[in-house]
Design an enzyme around this catalytic site. Structure first.
Site, PDB file in Angstrom:
ATOM      1  N   GLY A 188      38.539  36.995   0.240  1.00 31.36           N
ATOM      2  CA  GLY A 188      36.992  37.224   0.697  1.00 31.36           C
ATOM      3  C   GLY A 188      35.987  37.842  -0.074  1.00 31.36           C
ATOM      4  O   GLY A 188      36.065  37.870  -1.253  1.00 31.36           O
ATOM      5  N   PHE A 192      33.688  41.219  -0.540  1.00 31.52           N
ATOM      6  CA  PHE A 192      33.711  42.735  -0.134  1.00 31.52           C
ATOM      7  C   PHE A 192      32.335  43.084   0.423  1.00 31.52           C
ATOM      8  O   PHE A 192      32.182  44.265   0.631  1.00 31.52           O
ATOM      9  CB  PHE A 192      34.370  43.669  -0.985  1.00 31.52           C
ATOM     10  CG  PHE A 192      33.990  43.495  -2.617  1.00 31.52           C
ATOM     11  CD1 PHE A 192      32.907  43.452  -2.961  1.00 31.52           C
ATOM     12  CD2 PHE A 192      34.898  43.664  -3.609  1.00 31.52           C
ATOM     13  CE1 PHE A 192      32.507  43.416  -4.420  1.00 31.52           C
ATOM     14  CE2 PHE A 192      34.650  43.808  -4.917  1.00 31.52           C
ATOM     15  CZ  PHE A 192      33.352  43.503  -5.336  1.00 31.52           C
ATOM     16  N   HIS A 223      32.083  50.540 -10.596  1.00 28.31           N
ATOM     17  CA  HIS A 223      31.162  50.766 -11.759  1.00 28.31           C
ATOM     18  C   HIS A 223      30.750  49.342 -12.216  1.00 28.31           C
ATOM     19  O   HIS A 223      29.683  49.207 -12.986  1.00 28.31           O
ATOM     20  CB  HIS A 223      31.931  51.361 -12.860  1.00 28.31           C
ATOM     21  CG  HIS A 223      32.902  50.475 -13.614  1.00 28.31           C
ATOM     22  ND1 HIS A 223      33.597  50.549 -14.918  1.00 28.31           N
ATOM     23  CD2 HIS A 223      33.631  49.214 -13.273  1.00 28.31           C
ATOM     24  CE1 HIS A 223      34.222  49.670 -15.098  1.00 28.31           C
ATOM     25  NE2 HIS A 223      34.370  48.866 -14.166  1.00 28.31           N
TER      26      HIS A 223
HETATM   27  C1  LIG Z   1      36.440  45.021 -13.291  1.00 25.88           C
HETATM   28  S1  LIG Z   1      37.301  44.036 -11.805  1.00 25.88           S
HETATM   29  C2  LIG Z   1      38.638  45.266 -11.490  1.00 25.88           C
HETATM   30  C3  LIG Z   1      40.127  44.524 -11.170  1.00 25.88           C
HETATM   31  C4  LIG Z   1      41.085  45.581 -10.813  1.00 25.88           C
HETATM   32  N1  LIG Z   1      40.843  46.293  -9.582  1.00 25.88           N
HETATM   33  C5  LIG Z   1      41.165  46.479 -12.036  1.00 25.88           C
HETATM   34  O1  LIG Z   1      41.421  47.952 -11.851  1.00 25.88           O
HETATM   35  O2  LIG Z   1      41.585  46.007 -13.296  1.00 25.88           O
HETATM   36  C6  LIG Z   1      36.390  43.815 -10.626  1.00 25.88           C
HETATM   37  C7  LIG Z   1      37.142  42.876  -9.358  1.00 25.88           C
HETATM   38  O3  LIG Z   1      35.898  42.587  -8.413  1.00 25.88           O
HETATM   39  C8  LIG Z   1      36.246  41.595  -7.656  1.00 25.88           C
HETATM   40  N2  LIG Z   1      35.017  40.904  -7.142  1.00 25.88           N
HETATM   41  C9  LIG Z   1      33.620  40.764  -7.660  1.00 25.88           C
HETATM   42  N3  LIG Z   1      32.885  40.400  -6.700  1.00 25.88           N
HETATM   43  C10 LIG Z   1      33.734  40.471  -5.692  1.00 25.88           C
HETATM   44  C11 LIG Z   1      33.358  40.106  -4.070  1.00 25.88           C
HETATM   45  N4  LIG Z   1      32.294  39.759  -3.844  1.00 25.88           N
HETATM   46  N5  LIG Z   1      34.521  40.253  -3.276  1.00 25.88           N
HETATM   47  C12 LIG Z   1      35.783  40.512  -3.462  1.00 25.88           C
HETATM   48  N6  LIG Z   1      35.929  40.993  -4.811  1.00 25.88           N
HETATM   49  C13 LIG Z   1      35.088  40.780  -5.822  1.00 25.88           C
HETATM   50  C14 LIG Z   1      36.352  40.370  -9.219  1.00 25.88           C
HETATM   51  O4  LIG Z   1      36.865  39.343  -8.889  1.00 25.88           O
HETATM   52  C15 LIG Z   1      37.349  41.417  -9.899  1.00 25.88           C
HETATM   53  O5  LIG Z   1      38.790  41.241  -9.826  1.00 25.88           O
END
Ligand SMILES: C[S@@+](CC[C@H](N)C(=O)[O-])C[C@H]1O[C@@H](n2cnc3c(N)ncnc32)[C@H](O)[C@@H]1O
Length: 328
Positions: free
Chosen positions: A216, A218, A236
């Site tokens: 989905g 967020f 971040h």
């Molecule tokens: C920097 S990564 C962090 C991943 C993991 N939590 C970690 O600590 O390594 C940010 C995550 O946010 C997810 N993300 C970005 N936009 C999103 C959205 N609109 N809805 C859900 N997840 C999203 C990305 O796919 C990615 O997996």
């Protein structure tokens, strides 16, 4: 003559030559020199034949790496890995190969946009490459894979620190929001057999996940009703308005008794107190619209989403667990 005194000119020279160190490390991992040096020490010409390099140039690169303490240059001219160099080996359990590849390739070219961004605002990566970071990765799958690999290694290191430092056993259900491949969630669940976890991320990211998952957005909705909501290295990535919107989505899904946990580096009030966190903030500046934040800034961000910062737990892995609860 050697001296332990570093003059201001020496210190400045090292800083100005930082571009050499980044590229020497990049060449080492791209040519897979650490793997070739995993056994006995080798000569430059042997290595050149094995990795497909010009022997004379390679020898000077190897000496550059030796000057930086990544390799040891033996009296007979052969080279060996030091403990620092061993961390470049893909097979090392704490390998930093992915981080080095991302810095030497993607991040290095992005920094060409730092001067114009400093003058006029904007994101250095976009100014240098003409499009946003993730759009560029989508168009260059090999760089996308290098970036993901650098995330995996970091996430694994941080997951071990988070699980050791924070007690999740009081929760029965947890949602890992933006959990990516689920390394942190898997580590938390392994350490807390009584806990049920759901991985939440964009549909294409969670599609093949082995953990229970929901796909989905967020900004729209996250699974409701859990005891705890975990967001690791998610906030971040975003500016204050977007970060507040994500936190508000989580608040809407949370029962009044639930807990929200952010896993993030904390910026010190003064840069010299934690240079690594300040450098991470510059990575976020260079590549995305995101930013690292101080504890006070996280408290303000959480308050804007109807949440109260309760406490901060250090992990010793470069990140903190920031615990928050709904504001009554
Ligand atoms: C920097 S990564 C962090 C991943 C993991 N939590 C970690 O600590 O390594 C940010 C995550 O946010 C997810 N993300 C970005 N936009 C999103 C959205 N609109 N809805 C859900 N997840 C999203 C990305 O796919 C990615 O997996």
């Amino acid at each position: 003559m050697t001296t332990s005194m570093t003059t201001p000119a020496d210190a400045l020279s090292r800083l100005a030559d930082g571009y050499l160190a980044t590229q020497l490390l990049y060449v080492a991992v791209e040519l897979r020199l650490p793997e070739s040096l995993a056994g006995p020490p080798r000569r430059a010409d042997e290595l050149a034949a094995e990795v497909g390099a010009d022997p004379a140039v390679l020898r000077r690169v190897l000496r550059g790496l030796a000057a930086e303490g990544v390799l040891e240059e033996l009296a007979d001219g052969r080279f060996a890995l030091t403990a620092v160099g061993e961390l470049l080996d893909a097979d090392h359990p704490s390998s930093m190969r992915g981080a080095v590849r991302a810095r030497g390739g993607l991040y290095y070219t992005a920094l060409a946009g730092l001067l114009p961004a400093t003058r006029t605002g904007g994101t250095p990566f976009e100014l240098a490459h003409g499009r946003p970071f993730f759009a560029h990765l989508a168009a260059h799958p090999e760089q996308g894979a290098a970036f993901q690999a650098s995330m995996v290694a970091r996430s694994r290191r941080e997951a071990a620190g988070v699980v050791a430092a924070y007690d999740f056993s009081r929760f029965a259900t947890l949602v890992d929001v933006g959990g990516g491949p689920g390394l942190l969630l898997a580590a938390v669940l392994a350490a807390n057999p009584g806990l049920t976890g759901t991985l939440f991320d964009r549909p294409e990211v969670v599609a093949g996940a082995e953990l229970p998952h929901v796909g989905g957005d967020f900004f729209a909705q996250v699974p409701p009703g859990a005891d705890a909501y975990l967001l690791s290295r998610v906030i971040h990535d975003w500016d204050d308005a977007e970060a507040t919107a994500i936190l508000r989505t989580c608040r809407r899904a949370m029962p009044d008794t639930a807990t929200l946990l952010l896993v993030e580096a904390l910026l010190p009030e003064r840069a010299a107190q934690d240079p690594a966190a300040v450098r991470m903030d510059l990575h976020m500046l260079a590549l995305l619209h995101g930013r690292e934040r101080t504890r006070r800034e996280y408290a303000e961000l959480l308050a804007a989403a109807g949440l109260r910062l309760v406490r901060v737990v250090a992990t010793g892995a470069g990140v903190h667990v920031i615990e928050a609860c709904p504001e009554p």
